[in-house]
Scaffold this motif. Structure first.
Motif, PDB file in Angstrom:
ATOM      1  N   ASN A  94       0.752  -1.252  -0.139  1.00 54.08           N
ATOM      2  CA  ASN A  94      -0.213   0.123  -0.185  1.00 54.08           C
ATOM      3  C   ASN A  94       0.742   1.256   0.126  1.00 54.08           C
ATOM      4  OD1 ASN A  94      -3.143  -0.724   1.401  1.00 54.08           O
ATOM      5  ND2 ASN A  94      -1.501  -2.346   0.699  1.00 54.08           N
ATOM      6  N   ASP A 128       1.133   1.920   6.637  1.00 58.17           N
ATOM      7  CA  ASP A 128       0.870   0.908   7.290  1.00 58.17           C
ATOM      8  C   ASP A 128      -0.825   0.628   7.179  1.00 58.17           C
ATOM      9  OD1 ASP A 128      -0.714   2.813   8.739  1.00 58.17           O
ATOM     10  OD2 ASP A 128       0.993   2.730  10.438  1.00 58.17           O
ATOM     11  N   ALA A 129      -1.236  -0.342   8.021  1.00 57.59           N
ATOM     12  CA  ALA A 129      -2.764  -0.535   7.862  1.00 57.59           C
ATOM     13  C   ALA A 129      -3.536   0.401   8.215  1.00 57.59           C
ATOM     14  CB  ALA A 129      -2.964  -1.948   8.840  1.00 57.59           C
ATOM     15  N   GLN A 130      -3.240   1.250   9.037  1.00 58.04           N
ATOM     16  CA  GLN A 130      -3.973   2.380   9.578  1.00 58.04           C
ATOM     17  C   GLN A 130      -4.096   3.664   8.249  1.00 58.04           C
ATOM     18  OE1 GLN A 130      -2.097   0.948  11.764  1.00 58.04           O
ATOM     19  NE2 GLN A 130      -4.042  -0.474  12.028  1.00 58.04           N
ATOM     20  N   GLY A 131      -3.035   3.560   7.254  1.00 58.81           N
ATOM     21  CA  GLY A 131      -3.099   4.443   6.165  1.00 58.81           C
ATOM     22  C   GLY A 131      -2.083   5.397   6.578  1.00 58.81           C
ATOM     23  N   ARG A 132      -1.091   5.019   7.632  1.00 55.75           N
ATOM     24  CA  ARG A 132      -0.018   6.203   7.782  1.00 55.75           C
ATOM     25  C   ARG A 132       1.232   6.004   7.501  1.00 55.75           C
ATOM     26  NH1 ARG A 132      -1.452   5.339  14.172  1.00 55.75           N
ATOM     27  NH2 ARG A 132      -0.432   3.255  13.551  1.00 55.75           N
ATOM     28  N   GLY A 160       7.199   0.148  12.827  1.00 56.78           N
ATOM     29  CA  GLY A 160       5.820   0.151  11.935  1.00 56.78           C
ATOM     30  C   GLY A 160       5.625  -1.108  11.021  1.00 56.78           C
ATOM     31  N   ALA A 163       1.826  -2.283   5.067  1.00 53.06           N
ATOM     32  CA  ALA A 163       0.508  -2.832   4.807  1.00 53.06           C
ATOM     33  C   ALA A 163       0.448  -3.548   3.595  1.00 53.06           C
ATOM     34  CB  ALA A 163      -0.646  -1.812   4.826  1.00 53.06           C
ATOM     35  N   SER A 165      -2.264  -5.729   0.918  1.00 50.90           N
ATOM     36  CA  SER A 165      -3.458  -5.917   0.387  1.00 50.90           C
ATOM     37  C   SER A 165      -3.512  -6.921  -0.498  1.00 50.90           C
ATOM     38  CB  SER A 165      -4.145  -4.418   0.052  1.00 50.90           C
ATOM     39  OG  SER A 165      -4.346  -3.493   0.881  1.00 50.90           O
TER      40      SER A 165
END
Length: 247
Positions: A94, A128-132, A160, A163, A165
């Protein structure tokens, strides 16, 4: 233009589409993370009221339906950079898309921006998975490593996790340029589902010999189609000449 000409024209348009896709595959033989494409076609059947025989009342045309990616794994290509990664299996990294939003990539060239954030070779920040974005303190940059599950490790511990997907179908992923993809209905893969190989990237899965052979086949099919079209034109011309003599 009669029905046979329309059928041949749709066939030739399909062949042109195949040639464009094949040529694009060939052009990306050396592109990291590139997945070869193959076109999808849809059959459109039209029924006419009158025909010499009943079997001729249904006319089949070829319609362009899009393209699908070959998800086959590319070979591991060592780079010597401990930050570079290859996704061993399905999934996409991501990244922050140009203009906002999330994009996806298989190209695992990773670098550290001046701001301390991890990014692709094109400068898109990894998320990362939180979009940060994942930020690395300057004092830990020299000891940075990436674990198999995507965890970014510094000298003092985890910083960290990248991510990754996955998508239920490759038709949900479309190229947007610069090695990036748009995707819909993806899901974050759990750490147990992610397997990254550090120190290298995934090479293109295009096989030049296969694509060259396919290109020759397409050109031959196109020549055959053009030959059939020329033959029908000759038949029409002769028929008109004979009708003129009879009249």
């Amino acid at each position: 233009m009669d029905v046979s000409s329309y059928v041949l024209l749709s066939h030739e348009q399909a062949l042109r589409r195949q040639l464009d896709v094949t040529a694009n595959n060939m052009a990306n033989t050396g592109t990291v993370g590139f997945k070869r494409e193959q076109p999808l076609f849809h059959e459109f059947i039209e029924t006419v009221r009158e025909a010499p025989i009943d079997d001729a009342k249904q006319i089949s045309f070829v319609l362009d339906f899009g393209a699908v990616h070959d998800a086959a794994q590319g070979a591991f290509q060592a780079t010597g950079n401990p930050l570079d990664v290859m996704i061993d299996g399905p999934g996409y990294l991501n990244v922050e898309a140009p203009g906002g939003g999330v994009a996806y990539t298989r190209a695992g060239f990773i670098k550290l921006l001046e701001s301390g954030e991890l990014a692709t070779s094109g400068g898109q920040r990894l998320l990362d998975a939180q979009g940060r974005a994942i930020t690395v303190p300057a004092e830990q940059a020299s000891s940075l490593t990436i674990a198999e599950d995507g965890t970014v490790m510094g000298a003092d511990g985890p910083l960290g996790q990248l991510a990754v997907s996955g998508f239920s179908s490759e038709t949900a992923v479309d190229p947007r340029g610069d090695g990036l993809m748009n995707g819909t209905n993806g899901r974050f893969l759990a750490a147990a589902e992610v397997k990254l190989k550090a120190g290298g990237v995934e090479a293109s899965n295009v096989q030049p010999i296969v694509e060259t052979t396919k290109m020759v086949e397409i050109l031959r099919a196109y020549q055959t189609s053009v030959g059939m079209s020329d033959s029908m034109n000759t038949m029409r011309q002769r028929a008109i000449e004979r009708l003129g003599k009879v009249a």
